[in-house]
Structure formats: structure tokens, C-alpha cells
Design a protein around this motif. Structure first.
Motif, short mmCIF file in Angstrom:
data_model
loop_
_atom_site.label_atom_id
_atom_site.label_comp_id
_atom_site.label_asym_id
_atom_site.label_seq_id
_atom_site.Cartn_x
_atom_site.Cartn_y
_atom_site.Cartn_z
N LEU A 284 -4.49 13.44 1.14
CA LEU A 284 -3.16 13.06 1.61
C LEU A 284 -3.12 12.98 3.13
N ILE A 285 -3.79 13.91 3.79
CA ILE A 285 -3.83 13.91 5.26
C ILE A 285 -4.64 12.73 5.78
N VAL A 286 -5.86 12.60 5.26
CA VAL A 286 -6.74 11.53 5.71
C VAL A 286 -6.15 10.16 5.38
N GLY A 287 -5.53 10.07 4.18
CA GLY A 287 -4.95 8.79 3.78
C GLY A 287 -3.92 8.27 4.75
N GLY A 288 -3.02 9.14 5.22
CA GLY A 288 -2.00 8.72 6.15
C GLY A 288 -2.57 8.27 7.49
N ILE A 289 -3.57 9.00 7.97
CA ILE A 289 -4.20 8.66 9.26
C ILE A 289 -4.90 7.31 9.17
N LEU A 290 -5.62 7.09 8.07
CA LEU A 290 -6.33 5.82 7.89
C LEU A 290 -5.36 4.69 7.60
N ILE B 121 -4.17 2.85 10.58
CA ILE B 121 -5.17 1.90 11.07
C ILE B 121 -5.10 0.61 10.26
N VAL B 122 -5.02 0.74 8.93
CA VAL B 122 -4.95 -0.43 8.06
C VAL B 122 -3.70 -1.25 8.36
N GLY B 123 -2.57 -0.59 8.55
CA GLY B 123 -1.34 -1.30 8.89
C GLY B 123 -1.46 -2.08 10.18
N ILE B 124 -2.10 -1.47 11.17
CA ILE B 124 -2.30 -2.15 12.46
C ILE B 124 -3.24 -3.34 12.29
N LEU B 125 -4.31 -3.18 11.53
CA LEU B 125 -5.24 -4.29 11.30
C LEU B 125 -4.55 -5.46 10.62
N VAL B 126 -3.77 -5.18 9.58
CA VAL B 126 -3.09 -6.24 8.84
C VAL B 126 -2.10 -6.98 9.74
N VAL B 127 -1.32 -6.24 10.50
CA VAL B 127 -0.35 -6.87 11.40
C VAL B 127 -1.05 -7.68 12.48
N LEU C 88 -3.34 2.08 20.14
CA LEU C 88 -3.60 3.52 20.13
C LEU C 88 -2.33 4.34 19.91
N PHE C 89 -1.25 3.99 20.61
CA PHE C 89 0.00 4.72 20.45
C PHE C 89 0.58 4.53 19.04
N SER C 90 0.49 3.31 18.52
CA SER C 90 1.00 3.03 17.18
C SER C 90 0.24 3.82 16.13
N TRP C 91 -1.06 3.92 16.31
CA TRP C 91 -1.89 4.68 15.37
C TRP C 91 -1.56 6.17 15.42
N LEU C 92 -1.46 6.71 16.63
CA LEU C 92 -1.18 8.14 16.77
C LEU C 92 0.18 8.50 16.20
N ILE C 93 1.18 7.66 16.46
CA ILE C 93 2.53 7.95 15.97
C ILE C 93 2.60 7.74 14.46
N GLY C 94 2.05 6.63 13.97
CA GLY C 94 2.08 6.35 12.54
C GLY C 94 1.32 7.40 11.74
N GLY C 95 0.12 7.75 12.20
CA GLY C 95 -0.65 8.79 11.51
C GLY C 95 0.02 10.14 11.60
N GLY C 96 0.63 10.44 12.75
CA GLY C 96 1.30 11.73 12.92
C GLY C 96 2.51 11.88 12.03
N VAL C 97 3.33 10.83 11.94
CA VAL C 97 4.53 10.89 11.09
C VAL C 97 4.13 11.03 9.62
N SER C 98 3.04 10.38 9.22
CA SER C 98 2.60 10.46 7.82
C SER C 98 2.28 11.89 7.40
N LEU C 99 1.86 12.71 8.35
CA LEU C 99 1.54 14.10 8.04
C LEU C 99 2.79 14.91 7.71
N GLY D 14 1.99 -0.14 11.35
CA GLY D 14 2.06 -1.59 11.46
C GLY D 14 3.30 -2.07 12.19
N LEU D 15 4.46 -1.45 11.90
CA LEU D 15 5.71 -1.87 12.54
C LEU D 15 5.69 -1.59 14.04
N LEU D 16 5.26 -0.39 14.42
CA LEU D 16 5.20 -0.05 15.85
C LEU D 16 4.24 -0.96 16.59
#
Length: 488
Positions: free
Chosen positions: A360-366, A369-375, A408-419, A434-436
Motif C-alpha cells: 500500500l505504501i509503495v503503491g502510492g509512491i509509484l 510517478i505513473v500519473g506524472i508519466l501519463v500526463v 519532483l514536487f508533484s511526485w513528492l506531494i502526490g506520494g506523500g498524500v497517498s500515505l 498527475g493533476l499537480l
């Protein structure tokens, strides 16, 4: 080595048509091999404690199809341009920034190598114990890890092909395991389709369902990000603008083959827990089977199946990432050894006991990244990429000191909120990341650092397979490939 050559590791150059050797059928077979990961039994064993088997199956299918869609979306990067994950990551993260999330992905893949090796080693140890009374699982673990690393580093194809045979055999034997364990559960008075250890009620059922689906997505989260590293070797038609036709092989493998095989593994894990209250499949088999010959064959297949999975799903992607970080001075074989060392040091025998929370932790962090790649790939660049500049230190993807701060900021915030919302970690990480990124990249970063494919969205200049283009990074590489083609 000149600074402008730092990004030009030969292992990371775009894959051309003549090196794309995986067919649609071959990719489905590859997925059958990769999806035989016995750690998936833990998802079933954990889920059946709260929800009945039919909901476990449905949640697993929802999660596996969902992650399969993510894989196919990111995989088009490899299909269209022949690019690997760490190279394309230079676009949304920068030539230096790409290393930060890439190393996380490589570390996770290395951990999976350790977990799968642990399962394979317990299978080998079981064989030795049955035949000779020898119980040395840690020694088996070290030897099995060393054999896989040597195989992957130096490409001993005969062993790899032999190991691939184990996967379909495991799928067949899983059917036998299901029947044996079902009978044992029935004999103990537990109906596998109705028994639940601690039934969830009310909204808790929804939460347990979501955790099972998110754990499945986290289970394959590494490949959802890294699929371009594999898909770049898949055969695909040139001049094909239809996304579904161009990605037919991916769709068959990631949305059909993988969900079916993965769900079978989860079902057996759930039934195993119902029968003997054990999630570890090797321990369950040793306890429930009295046929020494069948047990010995099964344990051998377990070891070989983990071998084939580790090669394609974990060691090769991790080695590619570590090679990218180290540049040409870190060749592929050193990357393999780094991945192996990490997989051993994380003590996978302890990691397995907390695998669902970890997923669950790793999934949100990754997922972020996937959301950013798709966007970045679909919405912002619309699949157009200035590929040559991905390999130039001073090119358009260098940004600020090699960093794309929007990514980088989008990844850190998106992964952090998922936790903070682990029950829905993958969805949260994907959506917020992805949205950020869309907002910060489109309205801030790419106004500051202009991108050629956005200024001049030319198909002929910036698309690959769709317009029949094969990307060559320099003239020497192009001449070498043309010479090889003439010789062939």
C-alpha cells in the motif's frame, strides 16, 4: 569521458525495429511467467480474513485490470519511441532529477528480487530436506541468488528458457493445489466460498475490498512505471495511428494474461489460508502434501518460476536504472550485481511478513510517478518527444541544474498524500501526482523552459513508430545498425 556523453549509455539507446523480437503471443507467455509470483498468495491469505472468496477474486481482478491499463498506457512510450523508463523520465524530472524516482523504483525491484529468491530458496531447501534431511535455507538463498545474478548479468539463455517452462507448469499445478486444499478445508468443515475468519461488516467491507485491490496495484506498481523498459522490445506495426492496434500485444499481455494468472495465485493463497491458516505457500504445501514425488517436482518448479520472474521483472529493470544513474562507467552487469546486493541486504524473509502494508505504501509512491508519466506523455506532449535531446546534457530536458521541479514536487506531494489514505493509496497517488504535474508543468515550468515538441507539435519531427521513424542517437550508432542489417 566528455560531459555531453554522460547520458549516452549504449544500454539505454532507443530499441530499433530489428531488435524488437517479442510477439503478441510471446508477451502473453512472458506475462504468464512474470505473474507466477508466489508472494501474491499473501494477498489472498490476508484478504480472506475479512471478506469472502468471491469478493477477494473480484477485488483482485479490479486491481489487476486497473494496473494493467496503467502498464499499457506507459508502455506506449517504449512501443512508440523505443525508450526505456529511466530515459523517458528525463522529460518530466530532468536529466539529473530522473535519478531520484528511478532509484526508488530500482530499489523496490531489488526488494522483489529478494522476496522471490527467498521463495525459490525455500523450495530448494524443501527438496533437500525431503531427499537428504538437510535444512539449510539461508545457504540455499545465497546460492540461488548468485545463480540468478550470473544468469542475468551474462545472459545464459539456455537456463533462462528452461526456467520459463516452470511458469506454465506452476499454473497447472496451482489447479491441483486448489483442489487439494479445497478438499482439506471441506474436511475441516470450512466452505471456501462462505468462510471468513473475521468478517468485515458495513463500510468495513468496502475498505477491505479496496485494500485488496490497492495491494494488487501496488504489487505490480513497479512494472506500471517501468513497462517501457520491456515494451520497447515488443513487435508493433509501423505507420499505425490507432492506439489499440499499435498496443495489441500489450493489451493481450497486461489486461488479459496477467490478471488471470495473478488472480489464480491469489485464489490459491486464500484457499491455503482457509485450509491450514498458512499464507506461505511452501509451508502450506509441506504440511498438506504426503506425495514426496509431486512435492519435490512442485518445489523445483517454484524455484524455477521465481528465477524467470526475477530475470524479466526485477533484475533487468533495476540494472537498467542503476546503469542510467552511473552512466557508461556502470555497465549492465554491475547494475545487476547492485540489485542483487540490495535484495539480499533488505532481509526478504522478514519483509514478507509485512508485505500487504508495504504494498500500500509503495503503491502510492509509484502511482504518483505513473500519473506524472501519463500526463506528461499523453496530455502535455501528446506522445511527441524530442528524443535526441533526452541524451544531451545541455538539451531542453536539462532544465534547472538538471531538475524539473514541477515533476519532483508533484511526485513528492502526490506520494506523500497517498500515505495518508492507504486504503486507496494507488488511486490517490496517481490522481494527485498527475493533476499537480499538469498544472505546475503547463502553467509554470514549461513557460519558463520551452519545449520544442510543444512549440512545434510536428508528427514528422517528434513521433516515432506512428510515422515509421526509428530514433538514432548518433551517426556511429546508425551506421553500425545499418551494417548489421545489411549483413543479416
Amino acid at each position: 569521458m566528455a560531459k555531453n556523453q554522460y547520458l549516452k549509455s549504449p544500454d539505454l539507446f532507443p530499441v530499433t525495429e530489428q531488435n524488437r523480437l517479442i510477439s503478441s503471443f510471446g508477451f502473453a507467455v512472458l506475462w504468464t511467467s512474470m505473474a507466477v509470483v508466489l508472494a501474491a498468495f499473501a494477498i489472498g491469505g490476508d484478504a480472506i480474513q475479512q471478506i469472502p472468496l468471491h469478493l477477494v477474486i473480484l477485488a483482485t481482478l479490479v486491481g489487476s485490470v486497473g494496473i494493467g491499463v496503467c502498464m499499457t498506457l506507459t508502455g506506449d512510450i517504449g512501443i512508440e519511441h523505443g525508450l526505456s523508463f529511466p530515459v523517458y523520465m528525463r522529460a518530466p524530472f530532468g536529466t539529473i532529477g530522473t535519478h531520484i524516482p528511478s532509484i526508488i523504483r530500482g530499489f523496490v525491484a531489488s526488494c522483489w528480487f529478494g522476496v522471490n529468491t527467498f521463495f525459490g530458496a525455500t523450495g530448494i531447501n524443501a527438496i533437500l530436506f525431503i531427499l537428504y534431511g538437510i535444512d539449510q535455507w539461508f545457504l540455499c538463498f545465497l546460492v540461488f541468488a548468485a545463480l540468478q545474478l550470473l544468469n542475468t548479468a551474462f545472459g545464459i539463455k539456455a537456463i533462462e528458457k528452461f526456467a520459463n517452462l516452470a511458469a506454465p507448469i506452476i499454473v497447472i499445478i496451482s489447479g491441483w493445489m486448489y483442489l487439494v486444499l479445497s478438499d482439506q478445508a471441506q474436511a475441516a468443515g470450512r466452505n471456501i466460498w462462505g468462510w471468513v475468519e473475521n468478517p468485515a461488516t458495513g463500510t468495513a467491507v468496502i475498505g477491505a475490498f479496496a485494500i485488496t485491490a490497492m495491494a494488487t496495484m501496488g504489487f505490480w506498481g513497479t512494472l506500471a512505471a517501468d513497462m517501457p523498459s520491456i515494451s520497447r522490445f515488443i513487435k508493433a506495426p509501423k505507420h499505425e495511428r490507432n492506439w489499440f492496434k499499435r498496443n495489441k500485444a500489450q493489451l493481450i499481455g497486461s489486461i488479459v494474461a496477467m490478471p488471470i494468472v495473478h488472480t489464480c495465485m491469489v485464489i490459491v493463497g486464500a484457499v491455503s489460508y482457509i485450509a491450514v491458516f498458512i499464507s506461505n505457500p511452501v509451508d502450506a504445501l509441506v504440511e498438506t502434501s504426503s506425495n514426496v514425488v509431486i512435492l519435490g517436482i512442485l518445489m523445483l518448479m517454484i524455484a524455477l518460476a521465481q528465477w524467470s520472474t526475477n530475470t524479466s521483472s526485477n533484475l533487468i529493470p533495476a540494472a537498467t536504472i542503476f546503469s542510467n544513474v552511473g552512466g557508461p562507467r556502470v555497465p549492465h552487469w554491475i547494475g545487476v550485481m547492485i540489485a542483487g546486493l540490495i535484495g539480499i541486504l533488505v532481509q526478504p524473509w522478514n519483509l514478507f511478513s509485512i508485505i500487504v502494508p508495504a504494498l500500500l505504501i509503495v503503491g502510492g509512491i509509484l502511482a504518483a510517478i505513473v500519473g506524472i508519466l501519463v500526463v506528461d506523455y499523453y496530455i502535455i506532449r501528446k506522445r511527441r518527444v524530442n528524443v535526441p535531446d533526452l541524451y544531451e546534457e545541455g538539451g531542453q530536458y536539462h532544465y534547472w541544474k538538471g531538475l524539473n521541479l514541477a515533476g519532483l514536487f508533484s511526485w513528492l506531494i502526490g506520494g506523500g498524500v497517498s500515505l495518508l489514505i492507504p486504503s486507496y493509496s494507488y488511486l490517490v497517488g496517481f490522481a494527485i501526482g498527475g493533476l499537480l504535474y499538469y498544472i505546475s508543468a503547463k502553467y509554470w515550468w514549461f513557460r519558463k523552459y520551452r519545449q520544442e515538441e510543444l512549440e512545434d507539435p510536428s508528427d514528422e519531427r517528434f513521433l516515432g513508430l506512428t510515422v515509421g521513424r526509428e530514433w538514432f542517437i548518433d551517426e556511429e550508432e546508425e551506421e553500425e545498425i545499418e551494417q548489421l542489417a545489411e549483413e543479416a
